[in-house]
Design a protein around this motif. Sequence first.
Motif, mmCIF file in Angstrom:
data_model
loop_
_atom_site.group_PDB
_atom_site.id
_atom_site.type_symbol
_atom_site.label_atom_id
_atom_site.label_comp_id
_atom_site.label_asym_id
_atom_site.label_seq_id
_atom_site.Cartn_x
_atom_site.Cartn_y
_atom_site.Cartn_z
ATOM 1 N N GLU A 343 53.039 72.651 5.747
ATOM 2 C CA GLU A 343 53.580 72.697 7.106
ATOM 3 C C GLU A 343 53.037 73.914 7.852
ATOM 4 O O GLU A 343 52.659 73.826 9.020
ATOM 5 C CB GLU A 343 55.118 72.711 7.053
ATOM 6 N N ARG A 347 50.390 74.001 11.469
ATOM 7 C CA ARG A 347 50.748 74.528 12.793
ATOM 8 C C ARG A 347 49.498 74.785 13.620
ATOM 9 O O ARG A 347 49.484 74.550 14.812
ATOM 10 C CB ARG A 347 51.526 75.837 12.651
ATOM 11 N N ALA A 352 48.003 68.119 14.195
ATOM 12 C CA ALA A 352 49.374 68.639 14.181
ATOM 13 C C ALA A 352 50.308 67.587 13.579
ATOM 14 O O ALA A 352 50.127 66.399 13.801
ATOM 15 C CB ALA A 352 49.821 68.975 15.593
ATOM 16 N N LEU A 353 51.272 68.037 12.804
ATOM 17 C CA LEU A 353 52.278 67.103 12.283
ATOM 18 C C LEU A 353 53.237 66.751 13.416
ATOM 19 O O LEU A 353 53.649 67.630 14.176
ATOM 20 C CB LEU A 353 53.057 67.769 11.144
ATOM 21 N N ASP A 354 53.604 65.470 13.506
ATOM 22 C CA ASP A 354 54.531 65.113 14.581
ATOM 23 C C ASP A 354 55.955 65.525 14.195
ATOM 24 O O ASP A 354 56.223 65.865 13.040
ATOM 25 C CB ASP A 354 54.465 63.614 14.875
ATOM 26 N N ASP A 355 56.843 65.493 15.187
ATOM 27 C CA ASP A 355 58.203 65.997 14.976
ATOM 28 C C ASP A 355 58.915 65.250 13.859
ATOM 29 O O ASP A 355 59.680 65.834 13.092
ATOM 30 C CB ASP A 355 59.012 65.882 16.272
ATOM 31 N N VAL A 358 57.790 66.554 10.489
ATOM 32 C CA VAL A 358 58.352 67.880 10.237
ATOM 33 C C VAL A 358 59.831 67.779 9.883
ATOM 34 O O VAL A 358 60.322 68.471 8.988
ATOM 35 C CB VAL A 358 58.133 68.797 11.459
ATOM 36 N N ALA A 359 60.530 66.860 10.576
ATOM 37 C CA ALA A 359 61.950 66.673 10.258
ATOM 38 C C ALA A 359 62.107 66.204 8.819
ATOM 39 O O ALA A 359 63.005 66.654 8.088
ATOM 40 C CB ALA A 359 62.569 65.660 11.215
ATOM 41 N N SER A 362 61.466 69.070 6.503
ATOM 42 C CA SER A 362 62.593 69.995 6.529
ATOM 43 C C SER A 362 63.739 69.483 5.658
ATOM 44 O O SER A 362 64.330 70.246 4.873
ATOM 45 C CB SER A 362 63.055 70.183 7.965
ATOM 46 N N SER B 125 64.979 70.554 12.872
ATOM 47 C CA SER B 125 64.113 70.556 11.688
ATOM 48 C C SER B 125 63.821 72.003 11.332
ATOM 49 O O SER B 125 62.972 72.635 11.941
ATOM 50 C CB SER B 125 62.799 69.849 11.979
ATOM 51 N N VAL B 126 64.545 72.503 10.351
ATOM 52 C CA VAL B 126 64.419 73.922 10.010
ATOM 53 C C VAL B 126 63.127 74.140 9.241
ATOM 54 O O VAL B 126 62.808 73.387 8.310
ATOM 55 C CB VAL B 126 65.625 74.380 9.171
ATOM 56 N N VAL B 129 62.261 76.526 4.760
ATOM 57 C CA VAL B 129 63.469 76.497 3.937
ATOM 58 C C VAL B 129 63.077 76.841 2.509
ATOM 59 O O VAL B 129 62.171 76.246 1.958
ATOM 60 C CB VAL B 129 64.114 75.100 3.961
ATOM 61 N N ALA B 217 54.884 79.042 17.092
ATOM 62 C CA ALA B 217 53.512 78.813 16.638
ATOM 63 C C ALA B 217 53.230 77.328 16.480
ATOM 64 O O ALA B 217 52.172 76.838 16.848
ATOM 65 C CB ALA B 217 53.281 79.539 15.313
ATOM 66 N N ARG B 218 54.187 76.588 15.930
ATOM 67 C CA ARG B 218 53.972 75.161 15.715
ATOM 68 C C ARG B 218 53.811 74.437 17.054
ATOM 69 O O ARG B 218 52.909 73.637 17.233
ATOM 70 C CB ARG B 218 55.146 74.575 14.949
ATOM 71 N N ARG B 219 54.652 74.763 18.022
ATOM 72 C CA ARG B 219 54.596 74.063 19.299
ATOM 73 C C ARG B 219 53.294 74.355 20.028
ATOM 74 O O ARG B 219 52.696 73.480 20.624
ATOM 75 C CB ARG B 219 55.806 74.467 20.161
ATOM 76 N N ARG B 221 50.539 75.702 18.664
ATOM 77 C CA ARG B 221 49.410 75.688 17.726
ATOM 78 C C ARG B 221 48.761 77.073 17.598
ATOM 79 O O ARG B 221 47.557 77.238 17.756
ATOM 80 C CB ARG B 221 48.380 74.643 18.156
ATOM 81 N N LEU B 222 49.592 78.066 17.314
ATOM 82 C CA LEU B 222 49.101 79.427 17.107
ATOM 83 C C LEU B 222 49.067 79.713 15.613
ATOM 84 O O LEU B 222 49.744 79.058 14.818
ATOM 85 C CB LEU B 222 50.013 80.444 17.800
#
Lengths: 427, 312
Positions: A343, A347, A352-355, A358-359, A362, B125-126, B129, B217-219, B221-222
């Motif tokens: 994951e 980033r 990119a992994l879609d939401d 990622v959910a 998680s 979505s944490v 973890v 960073a994820r949003r 792309r950093l």
Amino acid sequence: MSQAIAFLWPAFLVSVCLVGIHAYFGIQVLARKVIFVDLALAQIAALGATVAFMLGHPAQSPATYAYSLAFTLLASVLLAFTRLWATRVPQEALIGVIYVVAAAVSILLIDRAPQGAEHLKQILTGNILFAGIGELHAIAPLYAAIGLLHFLLRRRLTGAGSLVWEFFFFATFGVVVTSSVAIAGVLLVFSFLIVPAAIGAIFARSFATQLAIGWAVGTLSSAVGLAASFAFDLPTGAAMVCTFGGALGLSGVLYAVLHSSRRTAWRMAIAAARWSMTAILAGSALQLVVAPRTDQPVLDAAEYIFPSLRTIYLTRGEQSALADASEHAERYRTEAERLNDMEGRSRSEGEALDDFTVARISSLLRSYGEMRNGEQFVMTEVRGRARQRVRWTVSFALLALALLVSPGPWRRMWAQARVLRLKGRPE
Amino acid sequence: MRNSSQTKSILLCFAMMLACAYSVLAWSALAQDRVPIVTTTTDLRSLVEAVGGDRVEVISLVPAAMDAEEYQPKPQDLLRLKNARLLVRVGLDYDLWLDRLLAQADNPDLGRDGAGYVDASFGISVLEVRGLSVGPGHAHGLGNPHYWLDPKNAEIITSTILEALARRDPANVSIYEANRLAFLARLETKLSEWETKLAPLKARPLVAYHNSWPYFARRFRLDFVGFLETKPGVPPSPSHLAAILQTMRARAVRIIVREPSQPERDVAFLAGKAGASVVTLAASVGALPRTDDFISLFERNAEALSAAASAQ
Ligand SMILES: [Zn+2]
């Protein structure tokens, strides 16, 4: 390696500079019995800087420095007078009150302007690792000048002179402490101040010898502390403080060995060690009987060092359950690390992994965590149950061990008992 | 004569008392009109305001620019909790001090199972973890708690808030729904603006003081390749510093990210060694000037980052 040394040598030079002035002030402070005066002065300087900040002056501006200095000088007047007031109350108590009130007032001020918190923190928690040549240029001439002044005025600054000279002493000390604490932090500066001076006082009477010993020990301890911080990957300031503490402890032992007869010193050290071992063993024997399911530091440590101890008190089934659980826990951990890693890389790298993905990751991570906690629970449960089962035997063994270790007069009592038995026996 | 003046003054008194009572009643009706809400941080306050609009009265317990992890509750906070009808917290052990405060506040409605208790991390979505609860604040035991720094997460957070508001004030649900949709639409257009602004940073690795930025960073792309702090509150060791410096040189890191509450000198030291520049970003609403609400927080951060990138 060479890079870390490149970090460390400016820090070492700064430490030498700090030890140079603080060992001297430390001897003075010990003689005056005002041990915590440096904490009070540092806190007062920080309070001055906080006030300057509240009035709108930027950090590290001349105005802020002037406020710090003004507060320090004011506190020096107060400190000089504490000697007069300290007829019924020890001077150290008044110094403590100055310290806590200054700290509390800063907290109250900062509550009004949260941005100032960082400001206050920076004054009190310097980090010697980040000290550079720039700091050295700033403090070396200042400390040299103050040292020279004190040398020239040495007949006046005995601590018994007039209040003006006491004020001079505290004011110069305040200037030194304020700059040092901003560079090295409160904890380390306190160590620089007290430890070399105390070691000097242990081994010598004359001022010059005390100072020479303090300088030597302080420089050596700084070098060892910095090296340890690098070698064992430790925060620098804390590693150095512990080294200084260790140096003081070693000096105490060395003094005992040198000055009392060598045999009594050893005997006392061994007796102290045996008594503490006895207390620890007996205490954990008692704990095992009373509360077998709680943490057992002694047993845990023994099992950690000799894992084969487990085969003695665990049944074969328990052993395999323990091994399984630990293997599963480790597998969940590596699997979670793999997912986290994937994951993390996604980033910025590749697609990119879609939401939704990622959910899912998680929630997977969360269940891995829960399963791992479950396995850990199984492990403590298995061991706890086994310990509960064997608690009387093990606790008896621990008690016997405690008796063996304890420096009680067992041999003599044993001999007396034999004599009594021989006497009681009919001819 | 005397009697009538007495009657007059009694009447006057009575009238004044009536007026007083009326104004108190009117004022309290007005105050009751707005739902009193307490949040732990300013970020959540801004999001609650976005949904609640002028129908809510929101107070953040932690003032702007104060480190939420090191917050020490005050007596007034108990009163705030007692009078609140809704409590919104960050969760994930980030604002753990709230639990003790709640235990004292004597408002069971806001307790963990109460109708007024909102954990804003619900449904998020944490990231990162690791499944070990190690303690309060920045220990990140339950995963990384800085989730509000992904502007997209505002969708989930505001939906949780909307649900809670609907429970407390069902009469005005349609207003809250409209508010939320308008806010999200504004955020959506802003988000694409920020994405274009931050596009040049995609190929530029960054280093930060504290690991606050995984969601950000994820949003956008950093790539955050390292952190000065190994553990929160523990200053770095020389070898850790050397390793970071090596990474910075190997990957040509030119930007170090710092938050206002983090030591300036430590960051400046590393920046000087590595030839990088320091960018101060706000990780919370109000931590810096011009970050007064959720949207301006990202606006300012995106501006600062893109300015630093184009300066090189
Ligand atoms: Zn954190």
